[in-house]
Design a protein around this motif. Structure first.
Motif, PDB file in Angstrom:
ATOM      1  N   TYR A  70      -9.621  -2.863   2.265  1.00  0.00           N
ATOM      2  CA  TYR A  70      -8.387  -3.534   1.864  1.00  0.00           C
ATOM      3  C   TYR A  70      -7.234  -3.145   2.779  1.00  0.00           C
ATOM      4  CZ  TYR A  70      -9.882  -5.628  -2.560  1.00  0.00           C
ATOM      5  OH  TYR A  70     -10.458  -6.417  -3.504  1.00  0.00           O
ATOM      6  N   ALA A 122      -3.040  -0.675  -6.236  1.00  0.00           N
ATOM      7  CA  ALA A 122      -3.761   0.476  -6.778  1.00  0.00           C
ATOM      8  C   ALA A 122      -3.826   1.584  -5.735  1.00  0.00           C
ATOM      9  CB  ALA A 122      -5.160   0.064  -7.206  1.00  0.00           C
ATOM     10  N   THR A 168     -12.575   0.071  -6.000  1.00  0.00           N
ATOM     11  CA  THR A 168     -11.787  -0.729  -5.055  1.00  0.00           C
ATOM     12  C   THR A 168     -12.165  -0.307  -3.632  1.00  0.00           C
ATOM     13  OG1 THR A 168      -9.984  -0.629  -6.634  1.00  0.00           O
ATOM     14  CG2 THR A 168      -9.472  -1.468  -4.448  1.00  0.00           C
ATOM     15  N   GLU A 225      -4.617   6.461  -4.763  1.00  0.00           N
ATOM     16  CA  GLU A 225      -5.715   6.000  -3.923  1.00  0.00           C
ATOM     17  C   GLU A 225      -7.062   6.544  -4.403  1.00  0.00           C
ATOM     18  OE1 GLU A 225      -4.634   6.049   0.105  1.00  0.00           O
ATOM     19  OE2 GLU A 225      -6.618   5.443   0.821  1.00  0.00           O
ATOM     20  N   THR A 232       0.807  -1.218   0.000  1.00  0.00           N
ATOM     21  CA  THR A 232       0.000   0.000   0.000  1.00  0.00           C
ATOM     22  C   THR A 232       0.839   1.267   0.000  1.00  0.00           C
ATOM     23  OG1 THR A 232      -0.075   0.166   2.382  1.00  0.00           O
ATOM     24  CG2 THR A 232      -1.770  -1.163   1.348  1.00  0.00           C
ATOM     25  N   GLY A 256      -5.509  -4.654  -5.874  1.00  0.00           N
ATOM     26  CA  GLY A 256      -6.234  -3.533  -5.274  1.00  0.00           C
ATOM     27  C   GLY A 256      -5.326  -2.740  -4.345  1.00  0.00           C
ATOM     28  N   ARG A 270      -6.047 -10.736  -6.799  1.00  0.00           N
ATOM     29  CA  ARG A 270      -6.827  -9.546  -7.088  1.00  0.00           C
ATOM     30  C   ARG A 270      -6.737  -8.565  -5.923  1.00  0.00           C
ATOM     31  NH1 ARG A 270     -10.939  -8.347 -10.556  1.00  0.00           N
ATOM     32  NH2 ARG A 270     -12.372  -6.826  -9.668  1.00  0.00           N
ATOM     33  N   PHE A 271      -6.727  -9.138  -4.708  1.00  0.00           N
ATOM     34  CA  PHE A 271      -6.588  -8.338  -3.492  1.00  0.00           C
ATOM     35  C   PHE A 271      -5.292  -7.526  -3.534  1.00  0.00           C
ATOM     36  CE2 PHE A 271      -5.190  -8.699   1.146  1.00  0.00           C
ATOM     37  CZ  PHE A 271      -5.880  -7.572   1.538  1.00  0.00           C
ATOM     38  N   ALA A 322      -8.174   4.600  -7.456  1.00  0.00           N
ATOM     39  CA  ALA A 322      -8.558   3.240  -7.076  1.00  0.00           C
ATOM     40  C   ALA A 322      -9.948   3.249  -6.457  1.00  0.00           C
ATOM     41  CB  ALA A 322      -7.538   2.674  -6.087  1.00  0.00           C
ATOM     42  N   GLU A 323     -10.183   4.264  -5.633  1.00  0.00           N
ATOM     43  CA  GLU A 323     -11.465   4.325  -4.946  1.00  0.00           C
ATOM     44  C   GLU A 323     -12.592   4.590  -5.954  1.00  0.00           C
ATOM     45  OE1 GLU A 323     -10.931   6.670  -1.534  1.00  0.00           O
ATOM     46  OE2 GLU A 323     -12.924   6.264  -0.737  1.00  0.00           O
ATOM     47  N   THR A 335     -11.027   0.575  -0.867  1.00  0.00           N
ATOM     48  CA  THR A 335      -9.671   0.845  -0.382  1.00  0.00           C
ATOM     49  C   THR A 335      -9.558   0.750   1.132  1.00  0.00           C
ATOM     50  OG1 THR A 335     -10.219   3.182  -0.436  1.00  0.00           O
ATOM     51  CG2 THR A 335      -8.994   2.330  -2.294  1.00  0.00           C
TER      52      THR A 335
END
Lengths: 342, 295
Positions: free
Chosen positions: A211, A193, A206, A198, A59, A190, A186-187, A201-202, A208
């Protein structure tokens, strides 16, 4: 692209096997128990740094407070053994579960806003826990420390080291496997991403926050396992060392030095920094010079190779072996924009 | 119930402590406003200034306040150099995270060097007026604390006047509010940002000298300062100087009052509790604007 990745597998597999072989045979190669204990310390660093890298690598959220999570794992394990009378390894897993549960409200507070507040919370966590564990002497033994009963009282010192060496190696393998699996899922996509952008992605759907919270919990659990296992091995806990901002900083330094985007980056970093720290301890004793050296190394890494040594070195090698490399680099759109602006 | 005198004393001490917190938090807020940097080394520079004041006093026998004449310009230049040579060269995309690590590295370096040069021994300045105190309706207030507060208050007032009423202050505030727009208006934002950083570090020089007057200093002391200071800037709302000042006064007062029933150690937890509560209930802080919501 396909042939390149195939070539990487063929190149990587022997290296990986050789590495595993070396790690497994180290206890028989080490000439004395001291070196074996250095091996354990390095493995412990590798576990903690890999655990940190679940959060930091995927992240991009940098936590300076993972030392506190390891300390909580250590003290949790020790207290469950001494106060609740649990068997050693049951206590280890129970303490890990407790730390993972604690990580949820912590992550909830820390992850609602972006990076800066997260760092501040992570540092505050270390400072508040140090305060609590030093002052609450009736429970934790305070500054005089806490003795952890050994899980294998019948073993002699060298055998004790040997057993724990393999336990730490197993834990490291488990952490690496989890990181590898998440990396390809896939996790994991995300999470990356979130690291790259961020907001985008959101807006692309996702989840976020969820995650980030999940990966923070996973990261905390592995950190607590590492800390708890250390408590069982070392047998003596002191709040100053368990809740030290420095131990959290070492995890960051190791991961960054090795390269946060590589599976083995933190392990490599742990090898370099861990051996360096031991060398410093032997050479200069307990002078504050190791602070100076760590500070300088961290500054050099941040300034000149924020992607770590693995990408730097592989770039050099890549020029020799793969001159026709694909031109797609792993940089974010934002970075490219900023490079263009310069 | 504690006696009135004790209560009054705690209130006054809280006020005095809050003043120092406010000055230092204002410096931290400046850095954050200028380039979204959480400057961990701020308190390390604070301790460095305190050490310089102590060393100056031991060497020359003069009043440690005179060391300000050296430390303030020196720290200002150091701040400008730090911004121009180190922080401005980091990748903008990861600036917030990487700058934390870089300033952390600087803090470690300073702590290590202080420990190496002056050893870990606790140091304290002995002054002719160290022991004297004022009697105020039954509350005893040490003169050195009053001087420290006066210093912090004067510096804070100076900072306020500079930011509000000088051309440089306008340029700096414009840079903080919107860098691109400031550049379009003809402001050399890079230079202004550098000077802003120097200004922030100068607050650490003044705060450190004030601290040296009535506190025992040792190299790792800065960890005890950075935690409360960071809690203050989050509670106040990242980037808001008035917010930081108000939060500093409130939390300093709370710490001082809580020392009566809880003792000094546990009273410190009020900062961290306020930090967690703020992030859980109102993540942008209590006085933060648009800026704070994104960080």
């Amino acid at each position: 692209m396909r042939s390149v990745s195939k070539a990487r597998v063929w190149l990587g597999l022997p290296v990986l096997l050789a590495g595993v072989g070396l790690v497994l045979s180290f206890p028989s190669l080490a000439p004395n128990p001291y070196l074996l204990s250095v091996g354990i310390v390095v493995l412990n660093y590798a576990v903690l740094s890999t655990a940190w890298n679940f959060m930091g690598g995927f992240t991009g959220y940098i936590s300076l407070g993972h030392g506190a999570l390891a300390g909580l794992g250590a003290y949790g394990t020790a207290l469950l053994i001494t106060k609740a009378g649990m068997p050693s390894f049951a206590a280890l897993f129970a303490a890990t579960a407790i730390v993972a549960l604690l990580a949820i409200p912590l992550g909830f507070a820390a992850l609602r806003v972006r990076g800066a507040s997260f760092v501040i919370v992570s540092i505050a966590l270390v400072l508040i826990l140090l305060l609590v564990f030093q002052s609450w002497a009736s429970l934790t033994g305070g500054s005089s420390g806490l003795v952890v009963p050994r899980p294998f009282p019948q073993l002699l010192r060298p055998e004790h080291h040997r057993v724990f060496y393999y336990l730490f190696a197993g834990l490291l393998a488990l952490a690496l496997l989890c990181w590898w699996l998440i990396d390809r899922s896939r996790f994991g996509l995300g999470l990356k991403a979130v690291r790259e952008d961020e907001d985008k992605a959101e807006s692309l759907g996702t989840p976020t926050f969820a995650y980030k919270l999940v990966i923070f919990t996973v990261s905390a659990a592995f950190t607590a396992l590492g800390g708890g296992l250390y408590a069982l091995w070392f047998g003596d806990l002191d709040p100053v060392f368990q809740f030290s901002i420095l131990s959290g900083a070492y995890m960051v330094l190791m991961a960054l030095l090795g390269g946060v985007r590589n599976l083995f980056g933190p392990v490599l970093g742990a090898l370099i920094v861990g051996i360096g720290l031991e060398y410093f301890k032997v050479e200069y004793g307990n002078t504050p010079l190791h602070l100076v050296a760590s500070g300088l190394l961290l500054a050099v890494v941040v300034m000149f190779m924020p992607d770590g040594v693995i990408p730097s070195v592989s770039n050099v090698f890549g020029r020799f072996f793969q001159p026709t490399r694909a031109s797609i680099r792993e940089v974010s759109a934002e970075q490219l924009r900023e490079e263009a602006r310069r | 119930m504690p006696s009135g005198g004790l209560l009054l004393q705690s209130v006054v001490l809280g006020l005095l402590l809050g003043g120092l917190y406010a000055l230092l938090a204002a410096g931290l807020t400046l850095y954050f406003g200028i380039m979204r940097v959480v400057m961990i080394a701020h308190s390390a520079f604070l301790i460095l200034a305190a050490y310089v004041a102590w060393w100056f006093n031991v060497r020359t026998g003069l009043d440690p306040l005179l060391s300000l004449a050296g430390t303030v310009p020196l720290f200002f230049v150091t701040g400008v150099a730090m911004q121009r040579l180190l922080l401005a060269r980091l990748r903008p995309a990861t600036l917030t995270m990487m700058s934390v690590l870089l300033t952390f590295a600087i803090a470690l370096f300073i702590e290590g060097m202080l420990g190496y040069l002056f050893t870990g021994t606790q140091r304290r300045i002995q002054l002719a007026y160290s022991a004297s105190s004022l009697d105020l309706f039954g509350a005893r207030i040490a003169v050195v604390k009053l001087i420290a507060f006066g210093l912090a208050g004067a510096a804070l007032l100076g900072l306020y006047l500079l930011l509000k009423h000088s051309r440089f202050g306008w340029a700096l505030r414009a840079t903080i509010q919107h860098r691109d727009a400031a550049r379009l208006a003809g402001i050399d934002t890079d230079r202004v940002a550098g000077y802003g950083f120097g200004l922030g570090l100068a607050t650490a020089a003044i705060g450190g000298t004030a601290l040296a007057l009535d506190a025992t200093v040792y190299p790792s002391l800065h960890w005890h300062w950075i935690g409360p200071l960071m809690a203050i800037i989050v509670v106040g709302g990242l980037g808001s100087i008035p917010g930081a000042a108000i939060a500093a006064m409130v939390l300093g007062m709370a710490q001082s009052l809580l020392q009566i029933p809880l003792g000094t150690t546990w009273a410190q937890t009020v900062f961290y509790l306020a930090l967690f509560a703020t992030l859980a209930l109102r993540p942008q802080g209590f006085f933060g604007g648009r800026l704070a919501q994104r960080f």
